[in-house]
Design a protein around this motif. Sequence first.
Motif, PDB file in Angstrom:
ATOM      1  N   LYS A 116       0.848  -1.191   0.000  1.00 33.20           N
ATOM      2  CA  LYS A 116       0.000   0.000   0.000  1.00 33.20           C
ATOM      3  C   LYS A 116       0.886   1.244   0.000  1.00 33.20           C
ATOM      4  CE  LYS A 116      -0.724  -0.202   5.010  1.00 33.20           C
ATOM      5  NZ  LYS A 116       0.296  -1.184   5.305  1.00 33.20           N
ATOM      6  N   PRO A 117       0.309   2.406  -0.293  1.00 30.12           N
ATOM      7  CA  PRO A 117       1.086   3.637  -0.266  1.00 30.12           C
ATOM      8  C   PRO A 117       1.798   3.823   1.078  1.00 30.12           C
ATOM      9  CG  PRO A 117      -1.020   4.037  -1.303  1.00 30.12           C
ATOM     10  CD  PRO A 117      -1.077   2.652  -0.718  1.00 30.12           C
ATOM     11  N   GLY A 118       3.049   4.243   0.994  1.00 25.43           N
ATOM     12  CA  GLY A 118       3.858   4.426   2.200  1.00 25.43           C
ATOM     13  C   GLY A 118       4.768   3.245   2.480  1.00 25.43           C
ATOM     14  N   HIS A 165      -6.313  -0.224  -8.651  1.00 25.67           N
ATOM     15  CA  HIS A 165      -7.019   0.978  -8.195  1.00 25.67           C
ATOM     16  C   HIS A 165      -8.413   0.618  -7.683  1.00 25.67           C
ATOM     17  CE1 HIS A 165      -4.310   4.068  -9.906  1.00 25.67           C
ATOM     18  NE2 HIS A 165      -4.073   3.167 -10.840  1.00 25.67           N
ATOM     19  N   ASP A 166      -9.058   1.589  -7.101  1.00 22.08           N
ATOM     20  CA  ASP A 166     -10.481   1.518  -6.767  1.00 22.08           C
ATOM     21  C   ASP A 166     -11.208   1.148  -8.067  1.00 22.08           C
ATOM     22  OD1 ASP A 166     -13.163   2.138  -6.306  1.00 22.08           O
ATOM     23  OD2 ASP A 166     -12.702   3.965  -5.199  1.00 22.08           O
ATOM     24  N   SER A 167     -12.086   0.169  -8.026  1.00 23.54           N
ATOM     25  CA  SER A 167     -12.730  -0.339  -9.242  1.00 23.54           C
ATOM     26  C   SER A 167     -13.517   0.723 -10.006  1.00 23.54           C
ATOM     27  CB  SER A 167     -13.642  -1.519  -8.912  1.00 23.54           C
ATOM     28  OG  SER A 167     -14.664  -1.118  -8.024  1.00 23.54           O
ATOM     29  N   ASN A 168     -13.937   1.784  -9.341  1.00 24.79           N
ATOM     30  CA  ASN A 168     -14.672   2.848 -10.015  1.00 24.79           C
ATOM     31  C   ASN A 168     -13.760   3.884 -10.661  1.00 24.79           C
ATOM     32  OD1 ASN A 168     -17.166   1.798  -9.226  1.00 24.79           O
ATOM     33  ND2 ASN A 168     -17.024   2.812  -7.244  1.00 24.79           N
ATOM     34  N   HIS A 169     -12.470   3.742 -10.456  1.00 26.12           N
ATOM     35  CA  HIS A 169     -11.544   4.763 -10.944  1.00 26.12           C
ATOM     36  C   HIS A 169     -10.813   4.348 -12.212  1.00 26.12           C
ATOM     37  CE1 HIS A 169      -7.616   7.221 -10.152  1.00 26.12           C
ATOM     38  NE2 HIS A 169      -7.922   7.183 -11.409  1.00 26.12           N
ATOM     39  N   PHE A 190       5.976   3.400  -2.035  1.00 25.00           N
ATOM     40  CA  PHE A 190       4.865   3.350  -2.983  1.00 25.00           C
ATOM     41  C   PHE A 190       4.022   4.613  -2.753  1.00 25.00           C
ATOM     42  CE2 PHE A 190       5.739  -1.254  -2.587  1.00 25.00           C
ATOM     43  CZ  PHE A 190       5.824  -1.586  -3.921  1.00 25.00           C
ATOM     44  N   PRO A 191       3.637   5.305  -3.826  1.00 27.66           N
ATOM     45  CA  PRO A 191       2.880   6.550  -3.666  1.00 27.66           C
ATOM     46  C   PRO A 191       1.376   6.325  -3.605  1.00 27.66           C
ATOM     47  CG  PRO A 191       3.377   6.242  -5.959  1.00 27.66           C
ATOM     48  CD  PRO A 191       4.027   5.080  -5.220  1.00 27.66           C
ATOM     49  N   PRO A 192       0.648   7.288  -3.057  1.00 30.25           N
ATOM     50  CA  PRO A 192      -0.815   7.223  -3.123  1.00 30.25           C
ATOM     51  C   PRO A 192      -1.261   7.611  -4.539  1.00 30.25           C
ATOM     52  CG  PRO A 192      -0.141   9.230  -2.019  1.00 30.25           C
ATOM     53  CD  PRO A 192       1.109   8.438  -2.283  1.00 30.25           C
ATOM     54  N   CYS A 193      -2.452   7.222  -4.899  1.00 31.91           N
ATOM     55  CA  CYS A 193      -3.048   7.594  -6.182  1.00 31.91           C
ATOM     56  C   CYS A 193      -3.680   8.987  -6.028  1.00 31.91           C
ATOM     57  CB  CYS A 193      -4.108   6.567  -6.566  1.00 31.91           C
ATOM     58  SG  CYS A 193      -5.106   7.020  -7.990  1.00 31.91           S
ATOM     59  N   ASN A 194      -3.617   9.786  -7.068  1.00 30.90           N
ATOM     60  CA  ASN A 194      -4.235  11.117  -7.017  1.00 30.90           C
ATOM     61  C   ASN A 194      -5.748  11.043  -6.846  1.00 30.90           C
ATOM     62  OD1 ASN A 194      -1.793  12.455  -7.301  1.00 30.90           O
ATOM     63  ND2 ASN A 194      -1.937  12.504  -9.517  1.00 30.90           N
ATOM     64  N   HIS A 195      -6.353   9.910  -7.212  1.00 31.90           N
ATOM     65  CA  HIS A 195      -7.807   9.762  -7.101  1.00 31.90           C
ATOM     66  C   HIS A 195      -8.183   8.807  -5.967  1.00 31.90           C
ATOM     67  CE1 HIS A 195     -11.810   8.130  -8.055  1.00 31.90           C
ATOM     68  NE2 HIS A 195     -12.037   9.318  -8.563  1.00 31.90           N
ATOM     69  N   CYS A 196      -7.582   7.629  -5.926  1.00 32.80           N
ATOM     70  CA  CYS A 196      -7.918   6.587  -4.931  1.00 32.80           C
ATOM     71  C   CYS A 196      -7.257   6.828  -3.569  1.00 32.80           C
ATOM     72  CB  CYS A 196      -7.458   5.213  -5.399  1.00 32.80           C
ATOM     73  SG  CYS A 196      -7.994   4.718  -7.011  1.00 32.80           S
ATOM     74  N   ARG A 218      -3.391  -0.380  -4.452  1.00 32.73           N
ATOM     75  CA  ARG A 218      -2.515  -1.462  -4.014  1.00 32.73           C
ATOM     76  C   ARG A 218      -1.550  -1.822  -5.139  1.00 32.73           C
ATOM     77  NH1 ARG A 218      -3.888   0.278  -0.016  1.00 32.73           N
ATOM     78  NH2 ARG A 218      -4.966  -0.693   1.707  1.00 32.73           N
ATOM     79  N   PHE A 219      -0.402  -2.395  -4.761  1.00 31.20           N
ATOM     80  CA  PHE A 219       0.651  -2.762  -5.708  1.00 31.20           C
ATOM     81  C   PHE A 219       1.028  -4.223  -5.493  1.00 31.20           C
ATOM     82  CE2 PHE A 219       0.900   1.690  -4.664  1.00 31.20           C
ATOM     83  CZ  PHE A 219       1.154   2.325  -5.870  1.00 31.20           C
ATOM     84  N   GLU A 220       1.222  -4.961  -6.593  1.00 31.38           N
ATOM     85  CA  GLU A 220       1.680  -6.354  -6.540  1.00 31.38           C
ATOM     86  C   GLU A 220       2.869  -6.498  -7.473  1.00 31.38           C
ATOM     87  OE1 GLU A 220      -1.544  -8.827  -7.832  1.00 31.38           O
ATOM     88  OE2 GLU A 220      -2.611  -8.656  -5.937  1.00 31.38           O
ATOM     89  N   LEU A 221       3.916  -7.179  -7.013  1.00 31.91           N
ATOM     90  CA  LEU A 221       5.081  -7.409  -7.862  1.00 31.91           C
ATOM     91  C   LEU A 221       4.685  -8.297  -9.034  1.00 31.91           C
ATOM     92  CD1 LEU A 221       8.112  -7.034  -8.355  1.00 31.91           C
ATOM     93  CD2 LEU A 221       8.476  -9.094  -6.972  1.00 31.91           C
ATOM     94  N   PHE A 222       4.944  -7.828 -10.246  1.00 31.61           N
ATOM     95  CA  PHE A 222       4.650  -8.578 -11.464  1.00 31.61           C
ATOM     96  C   PHE A 222       5.916  -9.255 -11.962  1.00 31.61           C
ATOM     97  CE2 PHE A 222       4.280  -8.650 -16.155  1.00 31.61           C
ATOM     98  CZ  PHE A 222       3.213  -9.523 -16.257  1.00 31.61           C
ATOM     99  N   ARG A 223       7.025  -8.492 -12.004  1.00 32.09           N
ATOM    100  CA  ARG A 223       8.302  -9.049 -12.440  1.00 32.09           C
ATOM    101  C   ARG A 223       9.429  -8.265 -11.789  1.00 32.09           C
ATOM    102  NH1 ARG A 223      11.174  -9.526 -18.296  1.00 32.09           N
ATOM    103  NH2 ARG A 223      12.886 -10.742 -17.485  1.00 32.09           N
ATOM    104  N   ALA A 224      10.254  -8.957 -11.022  1.00 28.93           N
ATOM    105  CA  ALA A 224      11.397  -8.319 -10.372  1.00 28.93           C
ATOM    106  C   ALA A 224      12.500  -8.077 -11.401  1.00 28.93           C
ATOM    107  CB  ALA A 224      11.922  -9.198  -9.240  1.00 28.93           C
ATOM    108  N   ALA A 225      13.276  -7.024 -11.166  1.00 26.33           N
ATOM    109  CA  ALA A 225      14.419  -6.704 -12.016  1.00 26.33           C
ATOM    110  C   ALA A 225      15.457  -5.985 -11.167  1.00 26.33           C
ATOM    111  CB  ALA A 225      13.995  -5.818 -13.180  1.00 26.33           C
ATOM    112  N   VAL A 226      16.719  -6.179 -11.497  1.00 26.63           N
ATOM    113  CA  VAL A 226      17.794  -5.513 -10.777  1.00 26.63           C
ATOM    114  C   VAL A 226      17.978  -4.122 -11.383  1.00 26.63           C
ATOM    115  CG1 VAL A 226      20.242  -5.578 -10.218  1.00 26.63           C
ATOM    116  CG2 VAL A 226      18.923  -7.698 -10.292  1.00 26.63           C
ATOM    117  N   HIS A 227      17.985  -3.100 -10.542  1.00 29.52           N
ATOM    118  CA  HIS A 227      18.221  -1.734 -11.019  1.00 29.52           C
ATOM    119  C   HIS A 227      19.664  -1.658 -11.501  1.00 29.52           C
ATOM    120  CE1 HIS A 227      18.610   2.613 -11.070  1.00 29.52           C
ATOM    121  NE2 HIS A 227      17.282   2.662 -11.041  1.00 29.52           N
ATOM    122  N   ILE A 228      19.891  -1.022 -12.633  1.00 27.06           N
ATOM    123  CA  ILE A 228      21.229  -0.970 -13.212  1.00 27.06           C
ATOM    124  C   ILE A 228      22.258  -0.357 -12.265  1.00 27.06           C
ATOM    125  CG2 ILE A 228      20.930   1.243 -14.391  1.00 27.06           C
ATOM    126  CD1 ILE A 228      22.460  -0.150 -16.784  1.00 27.06           C
ATOM    127  N   ALA A 229      21.831   0.570 -11.422  1.00 28.28           N
ATOM    128  CA  ALA A 229      22.754   1.216 -10.490  1.00 28.28           C
ATOM    129  C   ALA A 229      23.278   0.257  -9.428  1.00 28.28           C
ATOM    130  CB  ALA A 229      22.077   2.411  -9.827  1.00 28.28           C
TER     131      ALA A 229
END
Length: 69
Positions: A7-9, A22-26, A40-46, A51-62
């Motif tokens: 969740k955000p935060g 997102h909220d299903s109405n948004h 994780f940031p909040p949504c401007n509307h929701c 909510r966020f779910e990991l879809f595919r992990a990746a190593v940041h180039i840095a």
Amino acid sequence: MPEEQYKPGDKVPRSGIYRVIHDSNHHEEHEVTCVYGKAFPPCNHCGRHVRFELFRAAVHIATHKEFKR
């Protein structure tokens, strides 16, 4: 097994592509890139209902050993 949701935060546990729920109405689900350690940031509307779910992990180039200085 359901994916863990964040969740955000919450801090991003792994860099990669995350599914955004997102909220299903948004807005329909979509994907975004998130970086390890950032919040994780909040949504401007929701707001904090998004909510966020990991879809595919990746190593940041840095942080990849072949590119790290």
